[in-house]
Every structure is written in structure tokens, then in C-alpha cells.
Design a protein around this motif. Structure first.
Motif: not given
Length: 518
Positions: A226-231
């Protein structure tokens, strides 16, 4: 100390270090040294001798070059050079622009990757690297993180190969099943029909593919993913530039503005067709007696075939780049050497990691990690209904610890046959299905797995980021699959087990929607 609980120490050292330090080569090296120390009984001189012989064995074994390993490494380097020439020719740029007109959403880009992963089922190595080369320009344009791409690739390579009878995996598994049936004089069905019965019982495969589709449709981004996709979505950061990216061109190469989609497509098509053709040819020439499609895939030389296909693809990529120089005269000839060097350089991290992973795998085999784990279930007294579930767990632990699904099912399938025959013969097919499912799950979750390494390479992702972002999804699929093996063990009904899995997947989809709407 070999073939005992101490044999678990080398993989544990490697796995714990790789999670704590995120330095893959250091961690693999530490695990290898640990295994060598155990094998040498703490004799320092003998430890160095064992390490030297193992390293040498990667390239030279039994008095001859280890052609299989060398061909795989050369294929990786060739693929890096192909990627460089495709980039120089403007093929990646042109394909990205072409795809943007047709694949206009992030979901579409991810589903394209999933479909390609399912279609290219001949071999997991080939799948992981080829799908990455085709999909990356599209997913990059749609701001899909590289770890998401690596997850989509990894979860549609081995899972498809393990249930495809016409694949390098399927042929090998059918051969092992045949020897098990012959050993126990089982004539009710053939090895092929047994394999076909196993397919619907490989619950991890179906759970994984369903979860992949849920994730691809944007319904379940959790944990580190989720963190990587948000970035990626909000800031356009597809990967951490401070981390090494195997397969990613680091040098600043120019890109031709005259390139076309064919500059990317034709090298990949020739690579694909050349590899498949070589697999048929090497399998046909190595088959004695009756030649069938299954005997061809059982005897094919995958590593040599990949090398042949790679060379053919490289010739086409090089020719298309030369065409750019001759026809448009705007690309200097000096880029030939620069592109070659950049392509090789891009693959060196993957090559080094793969070599260290092979070294660790060889030493783990000598220490007897797999044999110890197999003996745990072989010597235990257990409720026969729990056999599929426990075999799934043991195979998963073995593959996770050794980094190889092939080695795990190679050891455990005959043991599963022995256990089923001596307890309840009706559990033979479910027991073998559980071994295959557990081996794929353990391989998926392991940071020392060769398929994890190659999936990250194909996606241009950092290996540890890929492993950590994929792990939650692999665990979810494993829990769902485990429930299926419990149901089939206690009821004997494949249909009831599949219904259980479908219900759990529906609950997961509902939970995913609730999370995504927050």
C-alpha cells in the motif's frame, strides 16, 4: 549434525539476515558459511575447502562445465543487452505510447500483466523475465509500482507452470508421479491422469490467482504494498532510487525518436518462438522410444533452450538497432558498445544473487535440511485426515528454507506416496497436490528463491522490497489453501473444498473493498 534440527540453521541465518539487513548477497553468503561450518565440524580449513568446491560446482561439476547454470547466467546477461538495444532503438518508448492509447487505466495495465503471465506458461524462468520486459513500459506509464509488477509476475509464473501439463514443470512432475505409481504397483490410473486429478486440488494455485485478480483490480493493497502504490500514484515514484534494481538500466542511454512498436515486439517474439522451438528440439533429440508431447517436455533442456532463444532475440534486437543507424543516421555507432556494457551491467546484481543462491542451495542440500523436514512428517503419528494439510505445511517450510520448490516436491512427493499407501490410499492424489501447493507457496515466500530473484529482475524491482510486499498476499493465499486441504482431508470432497475456498475468497474481496473505501 547433518540431517538433524541443526540443518535448519543455515537457511534461518540467511533468511533472518536478509530481513534485518536487506543485504541479499551478504545474507546468502552468511548462510552458506554457516552450512559449510556445520559440514566441516567447525574445522576452518575444511570449511574453506567446502566453500571452494561448492563455488566451483556452480560452474564446473562432475568433470565438465555445469552447462545448465552457465546457460541461465548467459541468458540473463543476454536479456539485459536485448533490453538496452530495445531502449536505444526506441522500442520501449513506442510500445509505451502505443499501449497508452489502448491500456488507459492502472487496472488495465495490471490485468495485461496477469493475462500475459497466464498465457506464457512454458517455464517459470522464461515467464518471469519475458512478462516483465513486455509489461514494464505499460505499468510504468500507468504509475504501477515496480513491486506490484514483480508480485503480479511472480504469482502467475510458478502457479501456472505447476498445473500446466505441457510445461517444463508439468513434464517433470508427471515423471515423478509415474515412478511413485510404479513403485507401489498402482494401476488404477496413469501418471498423466493422476496429474490431471491433482490440478483442481492444488488449492494454493487457485487461491493465488484469485487474490492476484483482486489485487490487480485495485481491491486489496495492504501492508508495504500500500505504501509503494501510494508513492507511485501520488508522487510517480515507482521504486526507491537508493536501492539496487536488478534488470534496470542505470546508464543514461539515448532513445531513438524513430523507433516503432516492432523494435520491442519482434525481439520478444523471436525470443519466445526461439525458446519454444529449442525446447521441442532438445526434448525430441533426448527422447528415446515413443515420442510424445509429454516425453518431449520431460526431456527438454530448458537452460540451453533459453540461451538459444536469447541469442536469436539478441540478433534481432541488434539488427533493428543497426537499421536505426543505417536508415536514420542519427544514432552513433559507439552506442553499440555502450549499450552492450549497460545491458550486462544491469543484470550483474541478479547474476550475483542467483550464484550465491545456488551456492546456498547446494550447501543446504548437503547439510540435509530437506531430508530432516521430510523425516519429521515421515516419522510422526498423525490423524490420516490431517495428512494433506500437514504435507502442505511441511512442503511450504521446506521450500521456504531451501528456496526451491523443485527440490521440495522432488523429495516430498515420494514420501507423500509412501504415507498415503500405508495409511489411506484414497488420500494419494490429495497428498501429492498438497506437496505441490506447499512447495510453490514456500518458494513464493522465500527471499532466497530463484524465482523471486528473477521476478524482481524482470520487473526492475528491488528483491527485498518484492519479497516483503508479496509476503502478505502469499500468506493470505496459503491460509485459504490450508482450509481447503483440511476440508478435503476430513470429507474427501474436492468440490466441498473448492466451495470453501470460494467463500473465503468472497469474504476477502468484501474486506478488500471495505479497506479500499476507507
Amino acid at each position: 549434525m547433518t540431517n538433524t534440527i541443526i540443518a535448519l540453521l543455515p537457511p534461518l541465518v540467511a533468511i533472518i539476515l536478509v530481513v534485518l539487513t536487506r543485504r541479499v548477497i551478504l545474507s546468502l553468503g552468511a548462510g552458506s558459511v554457516t552450512a559449510a561450518i556445520i559440514l566441516a565440524d567447525f574445522n576452518i580449513k575444511e570449511t574453506f575447502s567446502i566453500i571452494y568446491e561448492t563455488v566451483k560446482g556452480v560452474f564446473f561439476a562432475d568433470g565438465a562445465w555445469n552447462a545448465g547454470n552457465i546457460y541461465i547466467l548467459l541468458f540473463l546477461l543476454i536479456l539485459g543487452v536485448i533490453t538496452a538495444f530495445i531502449s536505444l532503438s526506441g522500442g520501449s518508448r513506442a510500445f509505451g505510447e502505443w499501449a497508452m492509447k489502448r491500456v488507459k487505466t492502472r487496472v488495465g495495465a495490471q490485468l495485461l500483466t496477469v493475462v500475459l503471465g497466464i498465457i506464457i506458461f512454458i517455464d517459470d524462468y522464461f515467464n518471469a523475465l519475458t512478462v516483465g520486459q513486455i509489461s514494464r513500459p505499460v505499468t510504468d506509464r500507468q504509475k504501477v509500482s515496480r513491486v506490484k509488477l514483480a508480485y503480479l509476475i511472480d504469482s502467475t509464473s510458478a502457479p501456472i507452470c505447476v498445473v500446466a501439463p505441457i510445461s517444463s514443470w508439468g513434464a517433470s512432475i508427471i515423471a515423478i508421479i509415474g515412478s511413485i505409481l510404479a513403485t507401489h504397483n498402482i494401476t488404477e490410473y496413469s501418471a498423466f491422469s493422476a496429474f490431471m486429478q491433482i490440478i483442481p486440488m492444488n488449492f494454493y494455485v487457485w487461491a493465488t490467482l484469485a487474490v492476484v485478480l483482486i489485487v490487480a483490480m485495485g481491491k486489496l493493497d495492504i501492508g508495504p504494498m500500500k505504501k509503494h502504490e501510494s508513492l507511485a500514484i501520488n508522487e510517480g515514484i515507482l521504486f526507491d532510487p537508493d536501492k539496487s534494481m536488478a534488470g534496470e538500466l542505470q546508464d543514461d542511454l539515448p532513445t531513438s525518436e524513430k523507433g516503432s512498436v516492432g523494435d520491442l515486439v519482434w525481439p520478444i517474439v523471436v525470443l519466445f518462438v526461439g525458446t519454444i522451438g529449442a525446447m521441442f528440439l532438445t526434448g525430441y533429440t533426448a527422447t528415446e522410444g515413443n515420442v510424445t508431447i509429454f516425453s518431449i517436455f520431460e526431456n527438454t533442456d530448458v537452460s540451453l533452450s533459453l540461451f538459444i532463444g536469447g541469442v536469436l532475440g539478441l540478433v534481432v534486437a541488434f539488427a533493428l538497432f543497426i537499421k536505426q543507424i543505417v536508415s536514420h543516421n542519427h544514432m552513433p555507432k559507439s552506442l553499440i558498445m555502450k549499450g552492450t556494457a549497460a545491458g550486462i551491467k544491469s543484470m550483474l546484481p541478479a547474476v550475483l544473487i542467483l550464484i550465491f543462491a545456488w551456492i546456498l542451495a547446494d550447501l543446504i542440500g548437503m547439510v540435509g535440511t530437506g531430508n530432516y523436514l521430510a523425516s519429521v512428517i515421515d516419522n510422526s503419528s498423525l490423524n490420516t485426515a490431517l495428512i494433506p494439510f500437514l504435507l502442505f505445511v511441511i512442503a511450504a517450510v521446506m521450500a521456504f528454507s531451501t528456496g526451491t520448490s523443485w527440490g521440495s516436491f522432488g523429495i516430498l512427493l515420494p514420501i507423500a506416496g509412501d504415507i498415503a499407501v500405508s495409511t489411506d490410499i484414497s488420500l494419494l492424489i490429495p497428498a501429492m497436490a498438497a506437496v505441490l501447493a506447499g512447495a510453490v507457496f514456500g518458494d513464493h515466500a522465500s527471499p532466497i528463491s530463484d524465482t523471486s530473484i528473477l521476478s524482481a529482475t524482470g520487473a526492475g524491482s528491488n528483491l527485498i522490497d518484492h519479497v516483503l510486499t508479496q509476503l502478505p498476499y502469499a500468506l493470505i493465499s496459503a491460509v485459504i489453501a490450508a482450509a481447503g486441504f483440511l476440508v478435503i482431508g476430513f470429507t474427501g470432497s474436492t468440490m466441498l473444498a473448492l466451495i470453501t475456498i470460494a467463500v473465503l475468497l468472497l469474504l476477502l474481496l468484501l474486506i478488500g473493498r471495505a479497506i479500499s473505501n476507507k
